[in-house]
Structures are given as structure tokens and as C-alpha cells.
Design an enzyme around this catalytic site. Sequence first.
Site, mmCIF file in Angstrom:
data_model
loop_
_atom_site.group_PDB
_atom_site.id
_atom_site.type_symbol
_atom_site.label_atom_id
_atom_site.label_comp_id
_atom_site.label_asym_id
_atom_site.label_seq_id
_atom_site.Cartn_x
_atom_site.Cartn_y
_atom_site.Cartn_z
ATOM 1 N N ASP A 46 1.711 -124.481 -41.782
ATOM 2 C CA ASP A 46 2.208 -123.228 -42.359
ATOM 3 C C ASP A 46 1.076 -122.511 -43.104
ATOM 4 O O ASP A 46 1.265 -121.409 -43.624
ATOM 5 C CB ASP A 46 3.449 -123.448 -43.241
ATOM 6 C CG ASP A 46 3.198 -124.393 -44.397
ATOM 7 O OD1 ASP A 46 2.073 -124.916 -44.520
ATOM 8 O OD2 ASP A 46 4.141 -124.609 -45.202
ATOM 9 N N ASP A 85 4.696 -127.829 -38.875
ATOM 10 C CA ASP A 85 5.191 -127.812 -40.254
ATOM 11 C C ASP A 85 6.595 -127.229 -40.340
ATOM 12 O O ASP A 85 6.887 -126.195 -39.720
ATOM 13 C CB ASP A 85 4.273 -126.924 -41.118
ATOM 14 C CG ASP A 85 3.241 -127.738 -41.867
ATOM 15 O OD1 ASP A 85 3.426 -128.966 -42.011
ATOM 16 O OD2 ASP A 85 2.234 -127.145 -42.311
ATOM 17 N N LYS A 115 6.317 -131.987 -39.756
ATOM 18 C CA LYS A 115 5.752 -132.426 -41.042
ATOM 19 C C LYS A 115 6.490 -131.703 -42.165
ATOM 20 O O LYS A 115 6.827 -130.523 -42.030
ATOM 21 C CB LYS A 115 4.253 -132.097 -41.096
ATOM 22 C CG LYS A 115 3.608 -132.381 -42.456
ATOM 23 C CD LYS A 115 2.098 -132.413 -42.381
ATOM 24 C CE LYS A 115 1.419 -131.067 -42.484
ATOM 25 N NZ LYS A 115 1.702 -130.313 -43.728
ATOM 26 N N GLU A 184 -3.163 -134.761 -49.503
ATOM 27 C CA GLU A 184 -4.023 -133.592 -49.743
ATOM 28 C C GLU A 184 -4.424 -133.509 -51.224
ATOM 29 O O GLU A 184 -3.586 -133.682 -52.126
ATOM 30 C CB GLU A 184 -3.275 -132.304 -49.345
ATOM 31 C CG GLU A 184 -4.081 -131.038 -49.615
ATOM 32 C CD GLU A 184 -3.509 -129.790 -48.968
ATOM 33 O OE1 GLU A 184 -2.488 -129.887 -48.259
ATOM 34 O OE2 GLU A 184 -4.104 -128.718 -49.161
HETATM 35 O O1 KIV Z 1 -0.510 -126.078 -43.426
HETATM 36 C C1 KIV Z 1 -1.496 -126.769 -43.183
HETATM 37 O O2 KIV Z 1 -2.461 -126.351 -42.531
HETATM 38 C C2 KIV Z 1 -1.506 -128.127 -43.696
HETATM 39 C C3 KIV Z 1 -2.815 -128.877 -43.634
HETATM 40 C C4 KIV Z 1 -3.814 -128.267 -44.520
HETATM 41 C C5 KIV Z 1 -2.618 -130.323 -43.895
HETATM 42 O O3 KIV Z 1 -0.521 -128.606 -44.152
#
Ligand code: KIV
Length: 306
Positions: A46, A85, A115, A184
Site C-alpha cells: 500500500d 497488502d 499482508k 519494519e
Molecule cells: O507497503 C509496502 O510497501 C510495505 C513494505 C515497505 C514492507 O509494506
Amino acid sequence: MKDKVTIHSLKRLKQIGQKICMVTAYDATFAHILDQSGADVLLIGDSLGMVIQGHDSTLPVTMDQMVYHSAAVARGTKRAHVVADLPFMSYQVSIQEAVRNAGRLISEGGAGSVKLEGGAEFADTVRAIVRASIPVMGHLGLTPQSVHKMGGYVVQGRDEDQARQLVEDALALEAAGAYALVLEGVPLELARTITQKLSIPVIGIGAGRHCDGQVLVCYDLLGMNPDFKPKFVKRFADLHGSITGAAKVYFDEVRQGAFPDDDHSFKATKTLRAVAPAVPVPGPRAEVPVAAEGEEKIGPVYGIPV
Ligand code: KIV
């Protein structure tokens, strides 16, 4: 092209100590390039809210947008595992909504897993999504969807209490059935502890070298934005410089009339030369002629990898 990467092969990589390479992708062209370059996992993050849409956070990203970008990435990918995501407010309101939205990323978006950000408080949500046969990757530490709660994009787990909570959250996600975890913005010592405690792969971003793998936003590693210089990002290319240079040459050549030259222009056939008017006639759009045997073909169009 080696075998398709699955959630099971990712676990085997952890077991044999081989680092997992994960990177974000938001469209089919980038997905195709990164997949062919050897990515194990492509994430439709996201983060697209920031790098694609120009927002200052990931919060405005919608489910429909995630589905749209996921489908594009899935079409461009052959080998890598594709994870998408769940955006802000797509899984926090109720478990039912979470399962339904996770399902959309799989059935409409073509992803292989989803995720979500959050710890033990989302264990039941993770369990329910996994029960629906949808693999879930967790995301702990600096979780951008909680930017307001964190008071900014700040490193997490620096004090004892926070560190202990993160270890508990990681264990809770594993127990709930998550197949992997993104960690992270945490100190590398804490990331090492969590990586050692879990049997599922831990993929770090700003979490040091001890994780089972690494993930970066593709635009960051490729150097698309010279003004974005966080400590955890290494630029492996200067695409901002390359694109600026190429675009300037193109604009110069157009302005000077040097492009397009004969090598980049089509020639009329004899018949067409006899009938073609010097000035285009306004009217309905002419049909694009189908190239006959031996004739010049136009394509691939717009750089689509075919
Ligand atoms: O949204 C994203 O790109 C992420 C990564 C930075 C892990 O969650």
C-alpha cells in the site's frame, strides 16, 4: 525459469539459511522485470499510495485500488510469490470484512497471499483469513497504517517494554497461522531475536542483516526519488538520473526535428503512395491495416513484454 515460489518454498529457504529477496511492484512491467531478475516475493504494497499516487501516507489507499494494482502485478509475474497488502480499514472493522477483502485480493487481484499490519490484537483476524485458505503475511514494528498512533514514521522497539511486546506479537501471529512476517523499522538486535524465535520467515526492512530476507520499495532501491534518503534504503541504481537524461535527449531531438528520423518512420506502400492525400482528411478513424506476409508489423505496442 525456476519453479514457482510458494509459501512452502519460502519456509524451506529459511530452514536452509538462504536469504529471501522481496521487493514491491505496482504494475505488470515492473513485475515482469523484477520477477525475471530473481525476486522470490513481489509485494503490492500500500506504499503505492505514496510512490504511485503522491499521498504523504498509505492511509487513502482503497481496496479497489489494491485489487487493480495486484491484478496488473499478477499478470506480469511468472515465478515469484505475489502478496498483496490489505489497505487501511479493509480488515480492522470486522473479521467478516477482513476475510471478504482478503478474498478479493486473491480472486480478483490474482495474489497468492495477503499482508496485514498489527500484532496479537489481529490474531483472530489472521486465523479467520487462514481458515478461508488464504495465506497471511504479518507486518510488525513500524507499521505505516498506524502513523498517527506512532506519532510519525519512527523506529519501534527501542525500549524494553516495546521490544517485549513486539516479540509477543510476533509469536502470536505465528501461532495464528501467519506464514511469514515483515519486520519494519526496528533495531537489528531485536530483529535477530525475533528471527531466531520464529520458525516462519522474517523479512526485514530497516531491521538489519539478521532477518531471513529483505524487502525494499522498488522505487527506493532504484533511486527514483533523490529527495528520499532514509538510513535503511540503499540505492542500487540512479533511475531518476537515467530517466531525466533520456527524457531531455528525447525532448531536444523532438524540438530540433531530429526525431523521428527515417529509421523510426513507416514508409507508404506503392499503392498507398498513389492514393494517399497530402493532407489527412477529417472523418471517421481509418481502420488499422493488417500487415500482409512480409510487411512491417507494428508491435509489441507500448513496450508491453510479449
Ligand atoms: O507497503 C509496502 O510497501 C510495505 C513494505 C515497505 C514492507 O509494506
